[in-house]
Motif scaffolding. Structure first.
Motif, PDB file in Angstrom:
ATOM      1  N   GLY A 166       0.809  -1.221   0.000  1.00 43.59           N
ATOM      2  CA  GLY A 166       0.000   0.000   0.000  1.00 43.59           C
ATOM      3  C   GLY A 166       0.833   1.258   0.000  1.00 43.59           C
ATOM      4  N   SER A 167       1.937   1.257   0.762  1.00 48.35           N
ATOM      5  CA  SER A 167       2.790   2.452   0.806  1.00 48.35           C
ATOM      6  C   SER A 167       3.472   2.687  -0.535  1.00 48.35           C
ATOM      7  CB  SER A 167       3.819   2.340   1.929  1.00 48.35           C
ATOM      8  OG  SER A 167       4.776   1.342   1.652  1.00 48.35           O
ATOM      9  N   LYS A 168       3.776   1.619  -1.264  1.00 48.62           N
ATOM     10  CA  LYS A 168       4.372   1.769  -2.593  1.00 48.62           C
ATOM     11  C   LYS A 168       3.337   2.316  -3.579  1.00 48.62           C
ATOM     12  CE  LYS A 168       8.362   0.368  -1.409  1.00 48.62           C
ATOM     13  NZ  LYS A 168       9.352   1.367  -1.133  1.00 48.62           N
ATOM     14  N   ILE A 169       2.112   1.866  -3.478  1.00 47.74           N
ATOM     15  CA  ILE A 169       1.062   2.328  -4.393  1.00 47.74           C
ATOM     16  C   ILE A 169       0.739   3.801  -4.169  1.00 47.74           C
ATOM     17  CG2 ILE A 169      -1.409   2.092  -4.906  1.00 47.74           C
ATOM     18  CD1 ILE A 169      -0.979  -0.935  -4.554  1.00 47.74           C
ATOM     19  N   TYR A 170       0.616   4.205  -2.901  1.00 49.36           N
ATOM     20  CA  TYR A 170       0.253   5.585  -2.579  1.00 49.36           C
ATOM     21  C   TYR A 170       1.462   6.508  -2.424  1.00 49.36           C
ATOM     22  CZ  TYR A 170      -4.509   3.983  -2.090  1.00 49.36           C
ATOM     23  OH  TYR A 170      -5.750   3.464  -2.341  1.00 49.36           O
ATOM     24  N   HIS A 171       2.639   5.979  -2.669  1.00 53.58           N
ATOM     25  CA  HIS A 171       3.872   6.761  -2.608  1.00 53.58           C
ATOM     26  C   HIS A 171       4.032   7.484  -1.270  1.00 53.58           C
ATOM     27  CE1 HIS A 171       4.413   5.924  -6.828  1.00 53.58           C
ATOM     28  NE2 HIS A 171       3.206   6.376  -7.057  1.00 53.58           N
ATOM     29  N   VAL A 172       3.867   6.724  -0.199  1.00 54.18           N
ATOM     30  CA  VAL A 172       4.078   7.265   1.142  1.00 54.18           C
ATOM     31  C   VAL A 172       5.171   6.440   1.807  1.00 54.18           C
ATOM     32  CG1 VAL A 172       1.729   8.131   1.417  1.00 54.18           C
ATOM     33  CG2 VAL A 172       2.271   5.829   2.170  1.00 54.18           C
ATOM     34  N   SER A 229      -6.439   7.232   6.625  1.00 49.64           N
ATOM     35  CA  SER A 229      -5.451   7.123   5.547  1.00 49.64           C
ATOM     36  C   SER A 229      -4.656   5.817   5.667  1.00 49.64           C
ATOM     37  CB  SER A 229      -4.517   8.326   5.533  1.00 49.64           C
ATOM     38  OG  SER A 229      -3.808   8.429   6.745  1.00 49.64           O
ATOM     39  N   LYS A 282      -6.808   2.975   4.361  1.00 50.95           N
ATOM     40  CA  LYS A 282      -6.835   2.930   2.898  1.00 50.95           C
ATOM     41  C   LYS A 282      -5.576   2.241   2.375  1.00 50.95           C
ATOM     42  CE  LYS A 282      -5.854   6.658   0.578  1.00 50.95           C
ATOM     43  NZ  LYS A 282      -5.865   7.980  -0.044  1.00 50.95           N
ATOM     44  N   ILE A 283      -4.435   2.574   2.958  1.00 52.15           N
ATOM     45  CA  ILE A 283      -3.166   1.963   2.551  1.00 52.15           C
ATOM     46  C   ILE A 283      -3.197   0.466   2.834  1.00 52.15           C
ATOM     47  CG2 ILE A 283      -0.685   1.880   3.073  1.00 52.15           C
ATOM     48  CD1 ILE A 283      -0.919   4.926   3.651  1.00 52.15           C
ATOM     49  N   THR A 327      -5.873  -1.479   0.545  1.00 56.85           N
ATOM     50  CA  THR A 327      -5.380  -1.637  -0.824  1.00 56.85           C
ATOM     51  C   THR A 327      -4.288  -2.698  -0.880  1.00 56.85           C
ATOM     52  OG1 THR A 327      -5.874   0.688  -1.273  1.00 56.85           O
ATOM     53  CG2 THR A 327      -4.350  -0.408  -2.783  1.00 56.85           C
TER      54      THR A 327
END
Length: 184
Positions: A101-107, A137, A140-141, A144
């Motif tokens: 999820g962190s890779k997808i949302y760039h966080v 948030s 959501k991460i 996903t």
């Protein structure tokens, strides 16, 4: 060979029928279609059981049975895979989901301070009987990441099962042909 491997691990229809939650589904769970051990039924059960088994949701076993009834997959295999999510696997599953999820949302990957902050928000929300703010948030991460993780692992197990089945059939066929050649 693959068929015998899977059949040796499967419980009997009567044993599964006697599980308390199976009473919801009545005699549909005893349909012979749900007990076939073949390439299609086993690989579909691997996909269904893995997908729902990875998701940390309540009643995922019921969802597995319901989905298996729809797609006519092997019921016992699907049920066995519901145990993927357990106290030993939940941490790696959730960690990988957060990472995806962190890779997808760039966080940035979550850290201790973020987790403590969310934990305090949840505690505060509970103390105030549902009133208060919870930052979704991270949810959501995580959601996903979990969906992608479940789909990827389910697809991998589906493909591996199909490949293993094909390999075992070819091996058995070759052994039979070699044995016939030696007897002539």
């Amino acid at each position: 060979m693959a068929k015998h491997f899977f059949q040796s691990w499967l419980p009997s229809p009567e044993r599964v029928k006697n599980l308390k939650f199976m009473k919801i589904f009545g005699n549909k769970a005893l349909s012979p279609m749900l007990w076939y051990v073949n390439r299609k039924s086993i690989s579909k059960a691997m996909f269904i059981g893995t997908f729902w088994g990875i998701l940390p949701i309540p009643f995922h076993t019921v969802l597995i049975v319901f989905t298996i009834l729809i797609f006519e997959a092997n019921l016992p295999i699907g049920l066995l895979l519901s145990w993927i999510m357990n106290p030993l696997t939940i941490v790696p599953i959730l960690f990988l989901a957060f990472w995806i999820g962190s890779k997808i949302y760039h966080v940035h990957m979550i850290n201790k301070d973020m987790l403590i902050g969310v934990f305090h928000q949840i505690i505060n929300w509970i103390k105030n009987f549902g009133h208060g703010h919870i930052d979704l948030s991270l949810a959501k991460i995580l959601a996903t990441g979990l969906l992608i993780e479940a789909l990827v692992f389910a697809a991998l197990l589906f493909i591996i099962t199909r490949i293993y089945w094909r390999w075992s059939v070819v091996k058995k066929w070759n052994n039979r042909n070699n044995s016939e050649l030696h007897h002539q």
